[in-house]
Design a protein around this motif. Structure first.
Motif, mmCIF file in Angstrom:
data_model
loop_
_atom_site.group_PDB
_atom_site.id
_atom_site.type_symbol
_atom_site.label_atom_id
_atom_site.label_comp_id
_atom_site.label_asym_id
_atom_site.label_seq_id
_atom_site.Cartn_x
_atom_site.Cartn_y
_atom_site.Cartn_z
ATOM 1 N N VAL A 154 -4.504 -2.921 -11.160
ATOM 2 C CA VAL A 154 -3.673 -2.155 -10.234
ATOM 3 C C VAL A 154 -2.351 -1.816 -10.915
ATOM 4 N N GLU A 190 -4.789 -4.905 -4.942
ATOM 5 C CA GLU A 190 -5.011 -6.003 -5.891
ATOM 6 C C GLU A 190 -6.082 -6.966 -5.387
ATOM 7 N N GLY A 214 -5.840 1.638 -8.227
ATOM 8 C CA GLY A 214 -6.687 0.482 -8.505
ATOM 9 C C GLY A 214 -7.987 0.939 -9.154
ATOM 10 N N LYS A 219 -0.507 -4.949 -2.890
ATOM 11 C CA LYS A 219 -1.189 -6.240 -2.779
ATOM 12 C C LYS A 219 -2.616 -6.069 -2.241
#
Length: 572
Positions: A497, A491, A216, A488
Motif C-alpha cells: 500500500v 493495508e 493497494g 489502514k
C-alpha cells in the motif's frame, strides 16, 4: 489650629450616609443594565458557509463571511430596502425564481440564511421507516436542493450566504420575523426585531492545497519460469467531494458508494487470492484517488506516476462512481467505440452478470478530445494514456464540472444499501469471470451464504462513516484521520500500500472559513431605548436631589446650580 471633634463627629455620619446612598445608586444602575442585557440575549446556531473558490482567477461562491444585519423573511413588503437585511429562507418554502432573480441581477441584500430540513443533517438518526408522503416530500426536497446548489455554486455572490438546520429555537425566531413582516413592520433600527451576527475573519486563500492518492496491490500467481509480466486489472474510485457547503458535503452516493464498493471488492479478492489454488493470473490494483471533482486531477497525477511497464500491463480499469441509486439500471461509460474488442468483452461480461442479478446494464460511448484538458469521467484520464477503461455509474449522462459531486442533497437518506450490494456483486463476479476465463457461464464465485459472500454489515459500517465525513479537498489534510483510515483498511486487505501526496493544480483556488457560530439577538427599538433612558435619567435626578436635600440641606442643593463668583480681582 485644631479641629472641633464635635464638628467632625457630626459631619462623618452625614458623609458616610451620602457615600452609601451614592453606592446604592451605582449598584442600581448596574442592576438595570444587566437586566437589559439579559433581555437582549437570544440563541446560538451552528451555520455552514457557502463555498468560496476561483477557477482560473474567476471568482465564484460567497465572497464574505462576516454578518451583522437584521433578520427578515420572504414576507417582506414590496419596495423594502433589503441591503441591511438577512433573509431567512426555509428550503421547504424556497422560491427558486426569487433567489435566482436577486443573484443574477445582483440586487442589494445583507445576506441569505437557508434552513435545511433535519433529514439532510448527517448527524440525524431518524428511523428508516417512512410513509409514502414522507418519501415524496424527501424526493421533492432533494430536487429543490439540487437546483439551488447548481445556482449558488456557479454564481459570484457579494454577500454572506449560510446554511443551518431547522430546530425549535430558529423556527421560533423565524415565526416572530414572519409576523413582523406580515404586519408591515419589518425589523429595523427604529422598530427592533432580531439581529443575526456572525463574527468570522476574512476568508483566506488556501495555498498549495494537497491531494492524496492511496493504492493497494494484490499480486497474481505467476507460472514458474514465466518471464512475462502478469496483466493487471485496476479498480478505482475517487473518494473526495465538492458541494455548496464544504462542511456538509459528505457525498453518500457520490462517491461514498464507490469507495465502499472498492473496499469490499478488495476484501473479497484478498480472500480469494490468499489461497494459491484460487489466486488468479492477474494482478489487481486498487486505487482510491483524490481531486475527483477537480477534473479528476488526482487520477491524472497518479497515472503519470506509473512506470511504463505497469501502465502497459493494465488489461482494463473499471472506475466506480455513484452506484447507490434506487434505479434498476446502471451504465458503463467508455471512450473507445463499442465495436472495440476489449469494450465488447467488458460489456458482455457485465451485462450477463447483471441479467442474472435481475437488473440491466447499458453502454454509453463518449469520444474524448486528447487536447482538451477537461474530462467528464474518471476513466477518460486512463483513455488519454491509451489504457482501456470504463466508468460504472447510475448516471446516464456526464455531469457538468463541479456537479453531482456530493452536495447537500447527497445524504444517507437517499442511498440504497441493497443497490450497493448488488453493484458489488456485479463487479466482483464480472472481474472474477474475466480472470478465470468463465465469461458467459452461469456460475457464482461470490455466492451468498459462503465465505466469499458480500458482507452487508461491513458495507453499512463504512457507508455510515462516509455519510458523516465531509471530504472536500483541500480541507482534508495529508494526515487526516479519514485518509489514514482508508490507508489502514487497504493495508488489511492488500499488499504494498502506497500513499501519493500531490498538489492540486493551480486552476482551482479555494478559501477557508467553512462554518461558524451564528448569534441571534432580540433587539429593542430605538424608541424603547430612548424611553428607557428618559425614565432612568429622571429617576436618577430625583434620587440625587432627594439625597442631597436629606444629607446636606436645601442650601447646598441650590448652591450647586448657582453661578460661581467672578475670579477677577478688582484693581484699586
Amino acid at each position: 489650629m485644631q479641629s472641633n471633634p464635635k464638628t467632625m463627629s457630626s459631619k462623618n455620619p452625614r458623609e458616610r450616609q451620602m457615600l452609601e446612598s451614592i453606592y446604592s445608586m451605582v449598584a442600581l444602575v448596574f442592576i438595570l443594565v444587566t437586566c437589559v442585557d439579559l433581555c437582549d440575549a437570544a440563541t446560538v446556531v451552528d451555520v455552514y458557509r457557502l463555498i468560496q473558490y476561483d477557477i482560473s482567477g474567476v471568482p465564484f461562491g460567497s465572497r464574505f463571511a462576516t454578518l451583522n444585519h437584521h433578520a427578515g423573511s420572504l414576507h417582506f413588503a414590496a419596495g423594502v430596502d433589503l441591503s441591511r437585511t438577512v433573509l431567512i429562507i426555509p428550503v421547504r418554502e424556497l422560491n427558486i425564481t426569487f433567489v435566482k432573480e436577486y443573484i443574477s441581477q445582483r440586487k442589494p441584500l445583507g445576506g441569505l440564511l437557508f434552513l435545511l430540513p433535519q433529514m439532510f443533517n448527517f448527524e440525524n438518526r431518524e428511523a428508516a421507516t417512512e410513509s409514502k408522503y414522507q418519501i415524496r416530500e424527501k424526493e421533492l426536497m432533494k430536487t429543490v436542493l439540487v437546483e439551488l446548489e447548481r445556482l449558488l455554486i456557479h454564481a459570484n455572490i457579494p454577500y454572506p450566504v449560510y446554511f443551518a438546520f431547522e430546530d425549535d429555537d430558529i423556527d421560533a425566531v423565524l415565526a416572530d420575523v414572519k409576523r413582523s413582516d406580515v404586519s408591515g413592520q419589518p425589523a429595523t433600527a427604529t422598530t427592533g426585531g432580531y439581529k443575526l451576527v456572525v463574527s468570522a475573519p476574512e476568508p483566506k486563500r488556501i495555498a498549495s492545497p494537497s491531494i492524496t492518492n492511496i493504492q493497494g496491490w494484490l499480486p497474481g500467481l505467476k507460472a514458474d519460469g514465466d518471464p512475462n509480466q502478469l496483466p493487471t486489472i485496476a479498480i478505482v474510485a475517487s473518494y473526495d467531494t465538492f458541494g455548496t457547503a464544504p462542511a456538509l458535503s459528505v457525498g453518500s452516493d457520490s462517491n461514498g458508494s464507490g469507495v465502499v464498493a472498492l473496499l469490499e471488492l478488495a476484501r473479497l479478492f484478498s480472500l480469494l487470492y490468499s489461497n494459491p489454488k484460487t489466486r488468479g493470473r492477474y494482478n489487481l490494483l486498487f486505487g482510491l484517488t483524490s481531486g475527483g471533482p477537480y477534473n479528476y486531477n488526482g487520477t491524472h497525477k497518479w497515472l503519470r506516476s506509473f512506470d511504463q511497464r505497469l501502465r502497459e500491463s493494465i488489461d482494463y480499469a473499471i472506475c466506480l462512481n455513484s452506484i447507490g441509486s434506487w434505479d434498476n439500471e446502471l451504465w458503463i461509460h467508455v471512450s473507445k467505440p463499442p465495436e472495440n474488442t476489449f469494450i465488447k468483452q467488458i460489456f458482455e461480461g457485465f451485462s450477463t452478470v447483471a441479467e442474472e442479478l435481475g437488473f440491466e446494464v447499458g453502454l454509453k460511448h463518449k469520444k474524448i478530445n486528447i487536447s482538451n484538458p477537461r474530462v467528464a469521467w474518471e476513466h477518460e484520464q486512463f483513455s488519454k494514456l491509451r489504457v482501456t477503461a470504463a466508468t460504472l455509474s447510475e448516471l446516464s449522462t456526464a455531469p457538468e464540472l463541479l456537479e453531482s459531486t456530493g452536495g447537500l442533497s447527497d445524504s444517507r437518506h437517499f442511498i440504497n444499501e441493497t443497490a450497493i450490494v448488488r453493484s458489488i456483486k456485479l463487479v466482483a463476479e464480472s472481474v472474477a469471470r474475466h480472470i478465470y476465463g468463465c465469461q458467459g457461464k452461469n456460475i457464482q464465485i461470490f455466492a451468498d451464504d459462503t465465505s466469499l459472500a458480500v458482507n452487508a454489515p461491513y458495507i453499512r459500517s463504512w457507508l455510515d462513516l462516509l455519510s458523516k465525513t465531509p471530504r472536500v479537498v483541500p480541507f482534508l489534510t495529508k494526515n487526516d484521520p479519514f485518509v489514514m483510515a482508508l490507508k489502514k483498511e487497504l493495508e488489511d486487505h492488500t499488499h504494498e500500500v502506497n500513499v501519493h501526496h500531490e498538489v492540486l493544480d493551480g486552476m482551482f483556488t479555494l478559501y477557508d472559513s467553512t462554518k461558524a457560530k451564528l448569534n441571534i439577538y432580540q433587539v429593542a427599538s430605538v424608541t424603547f431605548d430612548l424611553l428607557l433612558l428618559l425614565v432612568l435619567g429622571s429617576y436618577l435626578i430625583i434620587l440625587f436631589t432627594f439625597l442631597v436635600i436629606t444629607t446636606r440641606g436645601l442650601d447646598d442643593l441650590i448652591s450647586l446650580f448657582r453661578r460661581p463668583p467672578s475670579r477677577k480681582v478688582k484693581t484699586a
